[in-house]
Design a protein around this motif. Structure first.
Motif, PDB file in Angstrom:
ATOM      1  N   ALA A 140      43.196   5.540  26.598  1.00 35.55           N
ATOM      2  CA  ALA A 140      42.043   6.378  27.017  1.00 35.55           C
ATOM      3  C   ALA A 140      42.329   7.648  26.894  1.00 35.55           C
ATOM      4  CB  ALA A 140      42.050   6.036  28.581  1.00 35.55           C
ATOM      5  N   LEU A 141      43.378   8.292  26.983  1.00 39.61           N
ATOM      6  CA  LEU A 141      43.783   9.928  26.728  1.00 39.61           C
ATOM      7  C   LEU A 141      43.558  10.165  25.278  1.00 39.61           C
ATOM      8  CD1 LEU A 141      44.818  12.309  27.912  1.00 39.61           C
ATOM      9  CD2 LEU A 141      47.250  11.644  27.368  1.00 39.61           C
ATOM     10  N   GLU A 142      43.798   9.273  24.434  1.00 34.86           N
ATOM     11  CA  GLU A 142      43.535   9.642  22.988  1.00 34.86           C
ATOM     12  C   GLU A 142      41.947   9.579  22.719  1.00 34.86           C
ATOM     13  OE1 GLU A 142      47.478   7.531  20.876  1.00 34.86           O
ATOM     14  OE2 GLU A 142      45.494   6.908  20.723  1.00 34.86           O
ATOM     15  N   GLU A 143      41.385   8.767  23.543  1.00 34.02           N
ATOM     16  CA  GLU A 143      39.939   8.517  23.190  1.00 34.02           C
ATOM     17  C   GLU A 143      39.316   9.850  23.799  1.00 34.02           C
ATOM     18  OE1 GLU A 143      36.090   7.223  22.018  1.00 34.02           O
ATOM     19  OE2 GLU A 143      38.128   6.539  21.596  1.00 34.02           O
ATOM     20  N   ALA A 144      39.682  10.308  24.959  1.00 30.23           N
ATOM     21  CA  ALA A 144      39.270  11.405  25.437  1.00 30.23           C
ATOM     22  C   ALA A 144      39.437  12.924  24.895  1.00 30.23           C
ATOM     23  CB  ALA A 144      39.870  11.649  27.192  1.00 30.23           C
ATOM     24  N   GLN A 166      52.126  -2.250  29.672  1.00 32.17           N
ATOM     25  CA  GLN A 166      50.632  -2.467  28.987  1.00 32.17           C
ATOM     26  C   GLN A 166      49.636  -1.312  29.694  1.00 32.17           C
ATOM     27  OE1 GLN A 166      49.581  -6.510  30.053  1.00 32.17           O
ATOM     28  NE2 GLN A 166      50.673  -7.373  28.298  1.00 32.17           N
ATOM     29  N   SER A 167      49.685  -1.131  31.092  1.00 33.00           N
ATOM     30  CA  SER A 167      49.121  -0.155  31.823  1.00 33.00           C
ATOM     31  C   SER A 167      49.410   1.334  31.021  1.00 33.00           C
ATOM     32  CB  SER A 167      49.315  -0.018  33.228  1.00 33.00           C
ATOM     33  OG  SER A 167      48.826   1.051  33.746  1.00 33.00           O
ATOM     34  N   LEU A 168      50.589   1.743  30.652  1.00 36.56           N
ATOM     35  CA  LEU A 168      50.819   2.934  30.060  1.00 36.56           C
ATOM     36  C   LEU A 168      49.949   2.913  28.623  1.00 36.56           C
ATOM     37  CD1 LEU A 168      52.397   5.461  30.003  1.00 36.56           C
ATOM     38  CD2 LEU A 168      54.338   4.369  29.123  1.00 36.56           C
ATOM     39  N   GLU A 169      50.327   1.861  28.042  1.00 36.79           N
ATOM     40  CA  GLU A 169      49.343   1.755  26.873  1.00 36.79           C
ATOM     41  C   GLU A 169      48.102   2.032  27.076  1.00 36.79           C
ATOM     42  OE1 GLU A 169      52.537  -1.136  24.239  1.00 36.79           O
ATOM     43  OE2 GLU A 169      50.366  -1.697  24.760  1.00 36.79           O
ATOM     44  N   ALA A 170      47.253   1.455  27.823  1.00 35.69           N
ATOM     45  CA  ALA A 170      46.020   1.523  28.078  1.00 35.69           C
ATOM     46  C   ALA A 170      45.667   3.168  28.481  1.00 35.69           C
ATOM     47  CB  ALA A 170      45.389   0.554  29.256  1.00 35.69           C
ATOM     48  N   ARG A 171      46.465   3.660  29.337  1.00 39.68           N
ATOM     49  CA  ARG A 171      46.223   5.037  29.657  1.00 39.68           C
ATOM     50  C   ARG A 171      46.378   6.001  28.295  1.00 39.68           C
ATOM     51  NH1 ARG A 171      49.577   5.910  35.355  1.00 39.68           N
ATOM     52  NH2 ARG A 171      48.380   4.301  36.456  1.00 39.68           N
TER      53      ARG A 171
END
Length: 400
Positions: A370-374, A362-367
């Motif tokens: 966030a990376l895609e959003e950035a 889940q942490s990897l998916e959240a990252r």
């Protein structure tokens, strides 16, 4: 007064007839009692052999699947995990592979040429792996049933064509069959010898008469008692072996449950007790819906029914709340448990705690989100800057 000399012979004849009938009745009753005792003891010994073989093959199958599950979870390679599990089991089971005079554990698989291949050596062949046998024949019937997806116990013929009592179990994770077998002749031999001795003694007793009857009963009972004590000693050894396998279940690192077909916990190991109730005994009688409330009654019942029917049951991820209030994610696989008649009486649940692995996922998916959003925001900024540059660099009509 005249004496009737014909009365004495008739009285003697009647006395002799009564003695003969008494001897016949006594010997018939004795033979019936002895025969019933031997038949009963033989049936008890056969039933106990079946129970011991079922317990043995269940414990050994749990051991193989436990090795496979641990290796598969560690490496993620099911093929390598299967090879590792079979290799480790071949080494680990050396001390328990043969029992009694003819008992053995048999492991086999069906290959593309439709032959049944054995994976363990047989001591009846001097420690050599038996040659493959055609699938569908009478040889190795119990192993064929196990490889074909069945689990149970029966009398059948082994690869040598000898009658055996065999408990068999299918291991769907490894696509192999496991059999614990014992020659019927080994179970039957002591009773046949005792029956022969008894009949010989009874025949001699009948010839010698009722006066000698009690003199022969004592040694017969003594021999029977000695054999019974030897059988009890063998049963105690078998009980000790069964207890070792039960200890393996209780001390397993991963949570293990045995549930009834209506979803109540029948048995649990210490690892399961640590998660849900502090002890394994505290879980007995609780319903699976109490342990996995988020999964839902219908989903849990469907999974149990699918496992009880013998259909392939894929592992599933379930979320539970531990006794300390923390949320745990478990990877659960169900398997049917059958009695000696092959009927499903319970379902076993082998769970693997993947809470940390799920949190990392889940942490990897959240990252990633966030990376895609950035990246998206930066792309929009670059596009805006490019538009501004084009405005200032494009010549106007007046300039031309």
């Amino acid at each position: 007064m005249p004496v009737d000399r014909t009365a004495a012979p008739r009285a003697d004849g009647s006395r002799g007839a009564i003695q003969a009938r008494s001897l016949t009745v006594l010997s018939t009753v004795a033979l019936l009692i002895v025969g019933t005792a031997f038949v009963t003891l033989y049936r008890l010994a056969m039933a106990r052999a079946r129970v011991d073989l079922v317990q043995l093959v269940t414990a050994q199958a749990t051991l193989i699947e436990r090795i496979y599950a641990g290796e598969a979870a560690r490496t993620g390679d099911s093929t390598a995990a299967r090879a590792h599990a079979l290799s480790d089991f071949a080494v680990a089971s050396v001390a328990f592979r043969d029992f009694g005079r003819t008992g053995e554990l048999v492991l086999g698989e069906r290959r593309l040429d439709n032959n049944l291949y054995f994976l363990l050596p047989e001591r009846s062949l001097g420690g050599v792996v038996p040659p493959p046998v055609p699938f569908g024949g009478r040889s190795g019937e119990a192993l064929q049933r196990a490889v074909d997806g069945e689990t149970g116990v029966r009398q059948s013929l082994d690869f040598r064509g000898n009658p055996v009592v065999a408990a068999y179990r299918h291991l769907p994770l490894l696509e192999v069959g496991l059999v614990a077998k014992l020659d019927v002749s080994e179970v039957r031999a002591p009773f046949l010898r005792a029956a022969g001795i008894t009949l010989a003694v009874a025949f001699v007793v009948l010839l010698l008469g009722s006066q000698w009857h009690l003199a022969w009963v004592g040694p017969l009972l003594t021999r029977t008692f000695v054999r019974t004590r030897a059988l009890e000693s063998s049963l105690r050894v078998a009980d000790a072996s069964t207890e070792r396998y039960a200890t393996l279940f209780r001390s397993a690192h991963d949570p293990m449950l045995i549930e009834s077909l209506d979803g109540r916990v029948l048995e649990a190991n210490a690892a399961a007790g640590e998660i849900w109730g502090g002890s394994a005994e505290a879980l007995i009688g609780r319903r699976a819906t109490e342990l996995f409330p988020e999964t839902g009654d219908a989903a849990l019942a469907a999974a149990r029914q699918r496992a009880a029917s013998g259909r392939p049951t894929p592992a599933e991820t379930r979320v539970t709340v531990a006794a300390d209030g923390s949320r745990r994610t478990l990877f659960v696989r169900l398997a049917p448990l059958r009695d000696e008649r092959g009927e499903v009486t319970a379902v076993s649940s082998l769970a693997k705690d993947i809470t940390e692995l799920e949190a990392a996922r889940q942490s990897l998916e959240a990252r990633n989100v966030a990376l895609e959003e950035a990246v998206r925001a930066r792309t929009e900024e670059l596009e805006q800057e490019l538009k501004v540059c084009l405005i200032y660099t494009t010549p106007s009509p007046r300039d031309t």
